[in-house]
Design a protein around this motif. Structure first.
Motif, PDB file in Angstrom:
ATOM      1  N   UNK A 151       0.704  -1.532   0.121  1.00 49.48           N
ATOM      2  CA  UNK A 151      -0.004   0.036   0.176  1.00 49.48           C
ATOM      3  C   UNK A 151       0.468   1.494   0.258  1.00 49.48           C
ATOM      4  N   UNK A 152       0.163   2.547  -0.720  1.00 47.32           N
ATOM      5  CA  UNK A 152       0.482   3.989  -0.404  1.00 47.32           C
ATOM      6  C   UNK A 152      -0.014   4.112   0.326  1.00 47.32           C
ATOM      7  N   UNK A 153       0.520   4.799   1.429  1.00 48.04           N
ATOM      8  CA  UNK A 153       0.056   5.596   2.451  1.00 48.04           C
ATOM      9  C   UNK A 153      -0.506   7.434   2.460  1.00 48.04           C
ATOM     10  N   UNK A 154       0.742   7.789   1.711  1.00 49.73           N
ATOM     11  CA  UNK A 154       1.173   8.798   1.422  1.00 49.73           C
ATOM     12  C   UNK A 154       1.517   9.370   0.643  1.00 49.73           C
ATOM     13  N   UNK A 155       1.368  10.528   0.226  1.00 46.57           N
ATOM     14  CA  UNK A 155       2.952  11.202  -1.406  1.00 46.57           C
ATOM     15  C   UNK A 155       1.901  12.390  -2.057  1.00 46.57           C
ATOM     16  N   UNK A 156       3.080  12.949  -2.788  1.00 51.90           N
ATOM     17  CA  UNK A 156       2.960  13.980  -3.437  1.00 51.90           C
ATOM     18  C   UNK A 156       3.021  14.112  -4.437  1.00 51.90           C
ATOM     19  N   UNK A 157       2.971  15.543  -5.491  1.00 55.48           N
ATOM     20  CA  UNK A 157       3.819  15.933  -6.393  1.00 55.48           C
ATOM     21  C   UNK A 157       4.305  17.032  -6.405  1.00 55.48           C
ATOM     22  N   UNK A 158       5.497  17.520  -6.597  1.00 55.22           N
ATOM     23  CA  UNK A 158       4.882  19.285  -6.778  1.00 55.22           C
ATOM     24  C   UNK A 158       5.247  19.788  -8.228  1.00 55.22           C
ATOM     25  N   UNK A 159       4.420  20.505  -8.616  1.00 56.69           N
ATOM     26  CA  UNK A 159       4.745  20.903 -10.136  1.00 56.69           C
ATOM     27  C   UNK A 159       5.493  22.923  -9.850  1.00 56.69           C
ATOM     28  N   UNK A 160       6.592  22.193 -10.854  1.00 55.24           N
ATOM     29  CA  UNK A 160       7.142  24.367 -10.641  1.00 55.24           C
ATOM     30  C   UNK A 160       7.303  24.767 -12.256  1.00 55.24           C
ATOM     31  N   UNK A 161       6.960  25.882 -12.785  1.00 56.47           N
ATOM     32  CA  UNK A 161       6.792  26.229 -14.132  1.00 56.47           C
ATOM     33  C   UNK A 161       6.524  25.604 -14.675  1.00 56.47           C
ATOM     34  N   UNK A 162       5.235  25.245 -14.665  1.00 55.28           N
ATOM     35  CA  UNK A 162       4.541  23.825 -15.649  1.00 55.28           C
ATOM     36  C   UNK A 162       5.566  22.141 -15.774  1.00 55.28           C
ATOM     37  N   UNK A 163       6.234  22.152 -14.900  1.00 54.62           N
ATOM     38  CA  UNK A 163       6.661  20.449 -14.731  1.00 54.62           C
ATOM     39  C   UNK A 163       7.318  20.029 -13.060  1.00 54.62           C
ATOM     40  N   UNK A 164       6.601  18.708 -13.283  1.00 51.00           N
ATOM     41  CA  UNK A 164       7.344  18.250 -12.081  1.00 51.00           C
ATOM     42  C   UNK A 164       8.709  18.825 -11.553  1.00 51.00           C
ATOM     43  N   UNK A 165       8.234  19.211 -10.422  1.00 48.65           N
ATOM     44  CA  UNK A 165      10.008  19.373  -8.731  1.00 48.65           C
ATOM     45  C   UNK A 165      10.348  19.035  -8.561  1.00 48.65           C
ATOM     46  N   UNK A 166       9.040  18.373  -7.720  1.00 43.85           N
ATOM     47  CA  UNK A 166       9.701  17.442  -6.352  1.00 43.85           C
ATOM     48  C   UNK A 166       8.236  16.241  -6.720  1.00 43.85           C
ATOM     49  N   UNK A 167       8.823  15.580  -4.611  1.00 42.42           N
ATOM     50  CA  UNK A 167       7.681  14.954  -4.943  1.00 42.42           C
ATOM     51  C   UNK A 167       8.386  13.395  -4.096  1.00 42.42           C
ATOM     52  N   UNK A 168       7.033  12.735  -3.477  1.00 44.46           N
ATOM     53  CA  UNK A 168       7.484  11.893  -2.634  1.00 44.46           C
ATOM     54  C   UNK A 168       6.647  10.846  -2.604  1.00 44.46           C
ATOM     55  N   UNK A 169       6.440   9.471  -2.416  1.00 46.14           N
ATOM     56  CA  UNK A 169       6.173   8.548  -2.477  1.00 46.14           C
ATOM     57  C   UNK A 169       6.545   7.227  -1.144  1.00 46.14           C
ATOM     58  N   UNK A 170       4.913   6.856   0.054  1.00 43.86           N
ATOM     59  CA  UNK A 170       5.109   6.694   1.620  1.00 43.86           C
ATOM     60  C   UNK A 170       4.474   5.252   1.249  1.00 43.86           C
ATOM     61  N   UNK A 171       5.674   4.583   1.321  1.00 48.09           N
ATOM     62  CA  UNK A 171       4.757   2.510   1.483  1.00 48.09           C
ATOM     63  C   UNK A 171       4.724   1.540   2.431  1.00 48.09           C
ATOM     64  N   UNK A 172       2.988   1.461   2.736  1.00 52.03           N
ATOM     65  CA  UNK A 172       3.189   1.243   4.119  1.00 52.03           C
ATOM     66  C   UNK A 172       3.238  -0.759   4.419  1.00 52.03           C
ATOM     67  N   UNK A 173       4.639  -0.959   4.857  1.00 49.48           N
ATOM     68  CA  UNK A 173       5.197  -2.208   4.557  1.00 49.48           C
ATOM     69  C   UNK A 173       4.012  -3.021   5.559  1.00 49.48           C
ATOM     70  N   UNK A 174       3.593  -2.537   6.325  1.00 51.73           N
ATOM     71  CA  UNK A 174       2.638  -3.243   7.211  1.00 51.73           C
ATOM     72  C   UNK A 174       1.558  -3.877   6.347  1.00 51.73           C
ATOM     73  N   UNK A 175       1.351  -3.233   5.563  1.00 53.09           N
ATOM     74  CA  UNK A 175      -0.161  -3.783   4.583  1.00 53.09           C
ATOM     75  C   UNK A 175       0.665  -3.982   3.254  1.00 53.09           C
ATOM     76  N   UNK A 176       1.686  -5.424   3.412  1.00 50.04           N
ATOM     77  CA  UNK A 176       1.920  -6.051   2.117  1.00 50.04           C
ATOM     78  C   UNK A 176       1.186  -8.023   1.821  1.00 50.04           C
ATOM     79  N   UNK A 177       0.508  -7.618   0.356  1.00 47.98           N
ATOM     80  CA  UNK A 177       0.017  -8.838   0.275  1.00 47.98           C
ATOM     81  C   UNK A 177       0.585 -10.366  -1.251  1.00 47.98           C
ATOM     82  N   UNK A 178       0.229 -11.504  -0.679  1.00 43.85           N
ATOM     83  CA  UNK A 178       0.472 -11.989  -1.992  1.00 43.85           C
ATOM     84  C   UNK A 178      -0.290 -12.175  -2.955  1.00 43.85           C
ATOM     85  N   UNK A 179      -0.198 -12.159  -4.217  1.00 46.94           N
ATOM     86  CA  UNK A 179      -1.427 -12.239  -4.758  1.00 46.94           C
ATOM     87  C   UNK A 179      -1.577 -13.390  -4.798  1.00 46.94           C
ATOM     88  N   UNK A 180      -0.855 -13.981  -5.558  1.00 44.60           N
ATOM     89  CA  UNK A 180       0.239 -15.432  -6.135  1.00 44.60           C
ATOM     90  C   UNK A 180      -0.615 -16.652  -5.477  1.00 44.60           C
TER      91      UNK A 180
END
Length: 305
Positions: A151-180
């Motif tokens: 699971x992704x628990x939070x995240x954002x993308x920052x745009x500056x002057x019409x283009x992506x400038x910075x960002x972050x994605x936080x993954x919650x390892x307590x919410x991991x599953x195995x589909x197969x």
């Protein structure tokens, strides 16, 4: 094979000698709405119902048809012409110069009285849509593999002057599953194994964070890996530099979207279990060093205005 014409003058001559000529703009419907050759109808060649819908517009197979696209190097007109010929249309013409050649001579185009203008990118910080943003993981040994989601628990993308400038994605390892292994007795066994200090030591390091502070546009072509995100990945308490190559763009609703596939050497972040570089004679306990990750992120709100 379809007959090729290159210039607007050749198209003029063709229309004079073939009064029944059907002129078909095979670009996207929204591009057609912004401006098209006078008298052209629209049928997008990228639609799987291209031939079916075109037949519904009262075109006869014995009627001369001329298709055009945006420019000589873009292949939509040649693709459409080949489809029409295979479908049994007897007189097919490909105006390869397309809209670009038409406009280069200052010729008028038709468009609705209210034409949608170009959309600009809004600057600012845009949180991710956590329901639509996902991470898929794949782990392998020599002959088998497992895969699932985290699971992704939070995240954002920052745009500056019409283009992506910075960002972050936080993954919650307590919410991991195995589909197969879902629903089977080994699912929880594997998950506990991944959560333990053999792998991600989730009790002490419940989250992983990818943060970038530089985005490099490396292509103008949509659908390819047109963006590189330069940043760091923090996993199991270790922070290492990481660059992600991604296909990025905007959805029809104007949201920013990104897809990426990457191979991650887990041992660089101290995940050593089953690694042939760190243990001898692992036998069936050997696990490939590389974990494959597939990332999809989508902003919660529109970035285009």
């Amino acid at each position: 094979m379809p007959q090729l014409i290159q210039t607007p003058a050749e198209l003029d001559a063709l229309r004079e000698t073939h009064p029944e000529l059907a002129l078909v703009d095979v670009r996207l419907a929204e591009d057609y709405q912004e401006g098209h050759l006078p008298g052209a109808i629209n049928q997008c060649v990228f639609e799987v119902v291209f031939l079916h819908d075109l037949a519904g517009k009262a075109l006869r197979r014995d009627q001369p048809v001329c298709v055009y696209g945006v420019a000589p190097e873009s292949r939509e007109s040649s693709t459409a012409a080949a489809k029409l010929e295979r479908a049994g249309y007897g007189q097919v013409y490909d105006f390869r110069g397309g809209l670009e050649a038409w406009r280069a001579e200052g010729r008028p185009v038709e468009a609705p009285s209210v034409s949608p203008g170009g959309q600009a990118v809004r600057d600012g910080r845009f949180p991710l849509d956590l329901a639509e943003s996902k991470v898929v993981w794949v782990g392998r040994n020599l002959i088998n593999h497992h895969w699932g989601h985290v699971a992704i628990s939070e995240g954002y993308v920052n745009f500056l002057e019409g283009a992506p400038d910075s960002g972050a994605v936080t993954v919650d390892l307590r919410e991991i599953t195995c589909a197969d292994l879902a629903g089977g007795p080994l699912h929880d066994v594997l998950i506990h194994h991944l959560e333990s200090d053999d792998f991600f030591d989730v009790e002490n390091h419940p989250e992983a964070v990818f943060a970038f502070d530089r985005a490099e546009v490396c292509s103008e072509s949509p659908g390819c890996q047109n963006l590189k995100l330069h940043g760091t990945l923090t996993l199991r308490g270790e922070t290492r530099a990481l660059t992600i190559s991604a296909a990025a763009g905007f959805t029809p609703e104007g949201k920013a979207a990104l897809q990426a596939s990457l191979a991650l050497d887990r041992t660089e972040w101290g995940v050593l279990y089953g690694s042939g570089r760190y243990f001898r004679r692992l036998a069936g306990h050997l696990v490939n060093d590389v974990i494959e990750l597939q990332l999809r992120i989508l902003t919660a709100s529109a970035v285009l205005k």
